[in-house]
Motif scaffolding. Sequence first.
Motif, PDB file in Angstrom:
ATOM      1  N   PRO A 172     -12.332   3.542  36.506  1.00 17.50           N
ATOM      2  CA  PRO A 172     -11.043   3.024  36.018  1.00 17.50           C
ATOM      3  C   PRO A 172     -10.381   3.949  34.996  1.00 17.50           C
ATOM      4  CG  PRO A 172     -12.878   1.724  35.160  1.00 17.50           C
ATOM      5  CD  PRO A 172     -13.438   2.613  36.213  1.00 17.50           C
ATOM      6  N   TYR A 173     -11.194   4.630  34.175  1.00 12.93           N
ATOM      7  CA  TYR A 173     -10.621   5.585  33.219  1.00 12.93           C
ATOM      8  C   TYR A 173     -10.004   6.782  33.940  1.00 12.93           C
ATOM      9  CZ  TYR A 173     -13.020   3.023  29.502  1.00 12.93           C
ATOM     10  OH  TYR A 173     -13.438   2.053  28.627  1.00 12.93           O
ATOM     11  N   ALA A 174     -10.700   7.238  34.979  1.00 10.08           N
ATOM     12  CA  ALA A 174     -10.173   8.364  35.751  1.00 10.08           C
ATOM     13  C   ALA A 174      -8.862   7.988  36.424  1.00 10.08           C
ATOM     14  CB  ALA A 174     -11.200   8.810  36.787  1.00 10.08           C
ATOM     15  N   ASP A 175      -8.800   6.761  36.977  1.00 11.16           N
ATOM     16  CA  ASP A 175      -7.554   6.278  37.587  1.00 11.16           C
ATOM     17  C   ASP A 175      -6.422   6.261  36.560  1.00 11.16           C
ATOM     18  OD1 ASP A 175      -8.062   5.812  40.303  1.00 11.16           O
ATOM     19  OD2 ASP A 175      -9.145   3.963  39.851  1.00 11.16           O
ATOM     20  N   ALA A 176      -6.705   5.730  35.375  1.00 10.42           N
ATOM     21  CA  ALA A 176      -5.678   5.623  34.336  1.00 10.42           C
ATOM     22  C   ALA A 176      -5.225   6.995  33.851  1.00 10.42           C
ATOM     23  CB  ALA A 176      -6.214   4.800  33.157  1.00 10.42           C
ATOM     24  N   LEU A 177      -6.192   7.916  33.668  1.00 10.62           N
ATOM     25  CA  LEU A 177      -5.845   9.260  33.213  1.00 10.62           C
ATOM     26  C   LEU A 177      -4.991  10.000  34.239  1.00 10.62           C
ATOM     27  CD1 LEU A 177      -9.240  10.304  31.607  1.00 10.62           C
ATOM     28  CD2 LEU A 177      -7.057  10.126  30.404  1.00 10.62           C
ATOM     29  N   MET A 178      -5.333   9.883  35.506  1.00 11.91           N
ATOM     30  CA  MET A 178      -4.553  10.558  36.540  1.00 11.91           C
ATOM     31  C   MET A 178      -3.154   9.958  36.665  1.00 11.91           C
ATOM     32  SD  MET A 178      -6.351  13.044  37.530  1.00 11.91           S
ATOM     33  CE  MET A 178      -5.264  13.572  38.852  1.00 11.91           C
ATOM     34  N   SER A 179      -3.068   8.642  36.493  1.00  8.64           N
ATOM     35  CA  SER A 179      -1.756   7.991  36.542  1.00  8.64           C
ATOM     36  C   SER A 179      -0.885   8.433  35.365  1.00  8.64           C
ATOM     37  CB  SER A 179      -1.938   6.466  36.528  1.00  8.64           C
ATOM     38  OG  SER A 179      -0.695   5.816  36.476  1.00  8.64           O
ATOM     39  N   THR A 180      -1.512   8.500  34.176  1.00  6.87           N
ATOM     40  CA  THR A 180      -0.779   8.952  32.988  1.00  6.87           C
ATOM     41  C   THR A 180      -0.329  10.398  33.135  1.00  6.87           C
ATOM     42  OG1 THR A 180      -2.031   7.436  31.577  1.00  6.87           O
ATOM     43  CG2 THR A 180      -0.927   9.271  30.486  1.00  6.87           C
ATOM     44  N   TRP A 181      -1.199  11.238  33.672  1.00 10.50           N
ATOM     45  CA  TRP A 181      -0.863  12.655  33.868  1.00 10.50           C
ATOM     46  C   TRP A 181       0.292  12.814  34.868  1.00 10.50           C
ATOM     47  CZ3 TRP A 181      -0.623  17.026  31.793  1.00 10.50           C
ATOM     48  CH2 TRP A 181      -0.578  18.227  32.515  1.00 10.50           C
ATOM     49  N   ALA A 182       0.276  12.017  35.933  1.00  4.77           N
ATOM     50  CA  ALA A 182       1.353  12.086  36.916  1.00  4.77           C
ATOM     51  C   ALA A 182       2.680  11.658  36.298  1.00  4.77           C
ATOM     52  CB  ALA A 182       1.016  11.201  38.116  1.00  4.77           C
ATOM     53  N   GLN A 183       2.650  10.594  35.470  1.00  3.97           N
ATOM     54  CA  GLN A 183       3.874  10.130  34.809  1.00  3.97           C
ATOM     55  C   GLN A 183       4.372  11.156  33.807  1.00  3.97           C
ATOM     56  OE1 GLN A 183       5.601   7.259  35.600  1.00  3.97           O
ATOM     57  NE2 GLN A 183       7.147   8.193  34.296  1.00  3.97           N
ATOM     58  N   ALA A 184       3.441  11.804  33.094  1.00  3.40           N
ATOM     59  CA  ALA A 184       3.821  12.830  32.122  1.00  3.40           C
ATOM     60  C   ALA A 184       4.525  13.988  32.812  1.00  3.40           C
ATOM     61  CB  ALA A 184       2.593  13.331  31.363  1.00  3.40           C
ATOM     62  N   LYS A 185       3.985  14.454  33.938  1.00  5.37           N
ATOM     63  CA  LYS A 185       4.613  15.556  34.674  1.00  5.37           C
ATOM     64  C   LYS A 185       6.001  15.162  35.171  1.00  5.37           C
ATOM     65  CE  LYS A 185       1.294  16.372  37.665  1.00  5.37           C
ATOM     66  NZ  LYS A 185       0.577  17.048  38.782  1.00  5.37           N
TER      67      LYS A 185
END
Length: 274
Positions: A66-79
Motif C-alpha cells: 500500500p505504501y508503494a501504491d501511494a508513493l507511485m500515485s503521489t509521484w505521478a501527480q507530482a509530475k
Amino acid sequence: MDTELLKTFLEVSRTRHFGRAAEALYLTQSAVSFRIRQLENQLGVSLFTRHRNNIRLTTAGEKLRPYADALMSTWAQAKKDVALALQHHELSVGASTALWEGYLTNWLKSLYTEYDELHIEARVAQRHLLVKQIHERQLDLLITTEAPKMDELASQPIGSLNLALFRSKNSIEGEKNRYIKVEWGADFQYHDEYLAEINDSYLLTTTSANIARELLGSTNSCAFLPDYWDQRYPDLIKVENSPLIPRTLYAVWLQNSDHLQELKQLIDVPVSIS
C-alpha cells in the motif's frame, strides 16, 4: 528511493511472476530480479518467497504494497502538476489588501481580457513580507506604491492612483469626524497631517479600504480612499477642502527572474480604474 524499483515491485506483486512482470515493463527477467534484490537490500527484508514458479509476498512485502501504491500515485501527480505549471507559467502577483480592493482587481480583469491563457495567483500581504517572498523566489511580481531600492530588484511605474478623504453621507453634519487610518504605505504622510488638523488620534488602523468604508457612517469617521469611490458607492462624500493625493504604482520583480518574458506581459498592461 528509486521509483523504478517500486514500480517493478508492484508489477511483480500483481503478476506473481518475474517473466510476465519483465514483459509488462519491457525489461529482461534478470533486470527485474536485480531490481527486486536492490529494493530488498535497501529495506533489509525479503519481499517475496520463491518456490519454483510459486511467488508470494512475504509479510514485509504485504506491508510495503500500500505504501508503494501511494508513493507511485503521489509521484505521478507530482509530475503532472509540475508539467502543468511549466505549460501554463503560473505567475504569483502580490499587493496590499487596499491596493487589490481599490485598483488591482480591475487590472486583473484587463489582463485576462488581453491574455486569456494566463494563470495568476493573487496574493495579499503586507509589503515587507512580499518583498521577502520575491527575494526567496516565492513571488514573481509585487505591485506597490514604494519601489524598494535594492540592486537585485527591478521596478517600473505601472499606473497611478488618487486618494481622497471621504466621509459617509450619513455622518452627523457639523460634528467633527473621527479618523480611520487605512494603510497606503509607510511613506504615506497624510495621516499625521490630517490628525494634526483635527487634534485627535485615529479610531482604527486597517489594511482594508473596504473595512474603512463600511465603518464610516456608523462611527462618524473619515478615511483616505480611492477618489473614484464616490461614483461606485453613493453613500460616500468627499470631505470639503481636503487634498487629492496622487500616488504612483510600481511593478517590482527580480532582475534575474526565470519568468521575465511572462512578467513583461503583465507589466505592459497599465493599472487603471476602468
